[in-house]
Design an enzyme around this catalytic site. Structure first.
Site, PDB file in Angstrom:
ATOM      1  N   ASP A  39     -34.672   0.095 -10.557  1.00 12.90           N
ATOM      2  CA  ASP A  39     -33.936  -0.539  -9.723  1.00 12.90           C
ATOM      3  C   ASP A  39     -32.697  -0.194  -9.317  1.00 12.90           C
ATOM      4  O   ASP A  39     -31.809   0.462 -10.121  1.00 12.90           O
ATOM      5  CB  ASP A  39     -33.502  -1.809 -10.530  1.00 12.90           C
ATOM      6  CG  ASP A  39     -34.724  -2.344 -11.618  1.00 12.90           C
ATOM      7  OD1 ASP A  39     -35.874  -2.109 -11.312  1.00 12.90           O
ATOM      8  OD2 ASP A  39     -34.464  -3.462 -12.537  1.00 12.90           O
ATOM      9  N   GLN A  55     -31.427   3.045 -12.180  1.00 12.78           N
ATOM     10  CA  GLN A  55     -32.057   2.924 -13.407  1.00 12.78           C
ATOM     11  C   GLN A  55     -32.802   4.527 -13.226  1.00 12.78           C
ATOM     12  O   GLN A  55     -33.398   4.717 -12.087  1.00 12.78           O
ATOM     13  CB  GLN A  55     -33.376   1.974 -13.414  1.00 12.78           C
ATOM     14  CG  GLN A  55     -32.662   0.671 -13.897  1.00 12.78           C
ATOM     15  CD  GLN A  55     -32.085   0.595 -15.157  1.00 12.78           C
ATOM     16  OE1 GLN A  55     -32.761   0.378 -16.335  1.00 12.78           O
ATOM     17  NE2 GLN A  55     -31.069   0.502 -15.548  1.00 12.78           N
ATOM     18  N   PHE A  98     -29.977  -0.849 -19.195  1.00 14.28           N
ATOM     19  CA  PHE A  98     -30.904  -1.444 -18.264  1.00 14.28           C
ATOM     20  C   PHE A  98     -29.968  -2.032 -17.036  1.00 14.28           C
ATOM     21  O   PHE A  98     -28.694  -1.848 -16.993  1.00 14.28           O
ATOM     22  CB  PHE A  98     -31.499  -2.593 -19.129  1.00 14.28           C
ATOM     23  CG  PHE A  98     -32.882  -2.246 -19.654  1.00 14.28           C
ATOM     24  CD1 PHE A  98     -33.079  -0.706 -19.692  1.00 14.28           C
ATOM     25  CD2 PHE A  98     -33.816  -3.206 -19.865  1.00 14.28           C
ATOM     26  CE1 PHE A  98     -34.149  -0.616 -20.598  1.00 14.28           C
ATOM     27  CE2 PHE A  98     -35.067  -2.846 -20.646  1.00 14.28           C
ATOM     28  CZ  PHE A  98     -35.372  -1.498 -20.821  1.00 14.28           C
ATOM     29  N   SER A  99     -30.777  -2.648 -16.081  1.00 11.80           N
ATOM     30  CA  SER A  99     -30.234  -2.957 -15.004  1.00 11.80           C
ATOM     31  C   SER A  99     -28.796  -3.992 -15.132  1.00 11.80           C
ATOM     32  O   SER A  99     -28.580  -4.372 -15.811  1.00 11.80           O
ATOM     33  CB  SER A  99     -30.967  -3.697 -14.009  1.00 11.80           C
ATOM     34  OG  SER A  99     -31.855  -2.705 -13.440  1.00 11.80           O
ATOM     35  N   ASP A 168     -30.275  -7.965 -16.852  1.00 10.20           N
ATOM     36  CA  ASP A 168     -29.784  -7.754 -15.639  1.00 10.20           C
ATOM     37  C   ASP A 168     -28.831  -8.452 -14.788  1.00 10.20           C
ATOM     38  O   ASP A 168     -29.001  -9.322 -13.979  1.00 10.20           O
ATOM     39  CB  ASP A 168     -31.244  -7.844 -14.721  1.00 10.20           C
ATOM     40  CG  ASP A 168     -32.325  -7.321 -15.229  1.00 10.20           C
ATOM     41  OD1 ASP A 168     -32.127  -6.257 -15.865  1.00 10.20           O
ATOM     42  OD2 ASP A 168     -33.562  -7.569 -14.945  1.00 10.20           O
TER      43      ASP A 168
END
Ligand code: FRU
Length: 494
Positions: A39, A55, A98-99, A168
């Site tokens: 991402d 990512q 993570f995103s 996210d």
């Protein structure tokens, strides 16, 4: 102060990136240079430049403990590589950064908001994963994680919300306050987008569920983004485990755009229209920014999760981004066009007008794999409606990727089964376009490993990864029946 993990990844980049010849990379699409990316993250304007994080697992071409890679650009076309911005080196993100997203603070700092992943083992050996929202602050190169992380954890979730699937965050500022949306899993197993508010981006309150899948559009919803555009409110999200629906949605990890009106009192999006964002085979986790001149620009990972094992061995990188697109909303639908900055890189041009096409023809000057080409098709006046129009691209040897238009059903069908993709990789995608009585406009952006199609002025977009050998650069037109074709083709030169 750099942690050992950040020092290690930056040293790895310093050693390996210079070894990568420019010719093996896409000419104008972002990759990690080495290793794996997925991402786009932190797509934002900072000190007058556009920053993009992603990512990143540089150590192999497979997904692994997530870092944030980093590039920046002045024009969305030429990107400068910066050292990795974050490594999973803190207690609250030790199993992955993570995103997430980013914005510029009024005090000049660049704020990153992302998901920290942490796994824990119960005494009986069961592993449990926790996803929380975290902050890092920096100067465009170096970032320091906030001491009070996480800033949003499960304690802010509505009843039944999942502490495991909560990720996210996309942050923005409005009327002096900060807002963020994040994906979460509901008790019925499907996804929702939760909305949060804060005065300082550090202390957050939960406002409500902006939208939920109700198991109608896939299960978990990843990577939400929410913005106003052309008088509408737009929520984009990436559902997992979508079940195909006509020609609109394919199975698997896809993208969804909900257009509607935001009900502030209820913190809820009142939906009016829904659609796939991209009708190709490789498009996921899109994220947008607002440019200083007011354009909403979107970038996405140009990859389908189900085919991440497909990547030529000789390439040092896995995964690429789409070319950034300007968004508009017209009649409740998302319109997407490549950012206009690309036009500054148009070089040699071949123009052909009113070409009568039936038998297969190749046109002088029309070939190549790094190009920006617009093809306009219309029925020949006074003749029967044509039955099919076909364009063969990336053609050479056994290779070809076909784009076929059927005016009767008004569908475009892209077939990359002979692009060099192995059998198990999804090869064909058909989608319906607006019926314009046999008229069709196709704009193609091609780069070494991709084809992005923009149909009828951006009413639809379709992205495809193509790992066809570079020598396959033929382009050929044909029709069943007769069509009139205009072609305007530019080589892209950087
Ligand atoms: C989407 C996604 C995100 C997550 C990230 C992990 O592709 O699964 O939900 O943050 O990738 O790399």
């Amino acid at each position: 102060m750099e942690s050992d993990k950040l020092r290690k990844v930056r040293a790895f980049e310093a050693e390996h990136l210079p070894e990568v010849p420019a010719e093996v990379l896409p000419a104008y699409h972002v990759t990690g240079g080495v290793g794996w990316i997925n991402d786009p993250n932190g797509f934002s304007v900072y000190r007058g430049e556009y920053h993009l994080f992603f990512q990143y697992h540089p150590y192999s071409k497979q997904w692994g403990p997530m870092h944030w890679g980093h590039v920046k650009t002045k024009d969305f076309v030429r990107w400068e590589r910066l050292p990795a911005a974050m490594a999973p080196d803190a207690e609250f993100d030790r199993d992955g950064c993570f995103s997430g997203s980013a914005l510029e603070l009024s005090d000049g700092r660049h704020l990153l908001m992302y998901t920290g992943v942490r796994k824990e083992r119960d005494p009986d050996g069961t592993e449990r994963e926790f996803q929380t929202q975290c902050i890092a602050l920096g100067d465009g190169v170096d970032y320091k994680k906030y001491g009070g992380n996480p800033v949003i954890d499960a304690s802010l979730l509505p009843e039944g919300g999942s502490a495991r699937d909560f990720r996210d965050p996309k942050i923005w500022r409005e009327n002096g306050r900060f807002y963020a949306v994040a994906g979460n899993r509901c008790p019925d197993g499907s996804g929702a987008v939760l909305l949060f508010e804060s005065e300082d981006a550090l202390r957050w309150a939960y406002l409500g569920a902006l939208a939920a899948s109700g198991n109608r559009h896939g299960r978990m919803w990843e990577c939400p983004d929410f913005f106003s555009l052309d008088g509408k409110d737009v929520l984009i999200v990436s559902p997992q485990e979508m079940i195909a629906e006509g020609l609109e949605f394919i199975d698997g990890n896809v993208t969804l755009c909900l257009v509607g009106t935001f009900d502030r009192g209820e913190s809820r999006l009142v939906r009016e229209r829904e659609q796939t964002i991209d009708y190709g085979l490789d498009f996921y986790a899109p994220q947008t920014l607002l440019t200083p001149d007011g354009r909403r620009v979107m970038i996405a990972w140009m990859q389908y999760w189900d085919s991440v094992d497909w990547n030529p061995e000789e390439l040092p990188f896995f995964g690429q981004m789409t070319f950034p697109r300007e968004l508009r909303v017209r009649e409740g639908r998302l319109i997407q066009t490549p950012v206009r900055e690309l036009e500054g890189y148009r070089g040699a041009c071949a123009v052909h007008r009113d070409v009568r096409v039936s038998e297969a023809v190749e046109l002088p000057g029309v070939s190549g794999r790094c190009l920006d080409m617009t093809v306009t098709v219309r029925p020949a006046a006074g003749e029967e409606m044509y039955r099919l129009f076909r364009m063969e691209t990336a053609m050479g040897g056994d290779h070809v990727t076909e784009i076929v238009y059927d005016p009767e059903t008004s569908t475009v069908r892209v077939d990359r089964r002979r692009s060099g993709a192995p059998d198990h990789v999804l090869g064909v995608r058909a989608f319906e376009v607006r019926d314009r009585g046999g008229k069709l406009e196709l704009r193609l952006l091609m780069d070494r490993y991709s084809l992005e199609l923009f149909v009828n002025g951006g009413e639809q977009a379709a992205s495809f990864a193509l790992y066809t050998p570079a020598e396959a650069e033929g382009i050929r037109f044909s029709a069943e029946g007769t069509v009139l074709v205009d072609v305007e083709k530019y080589d892209l030169e950087f």
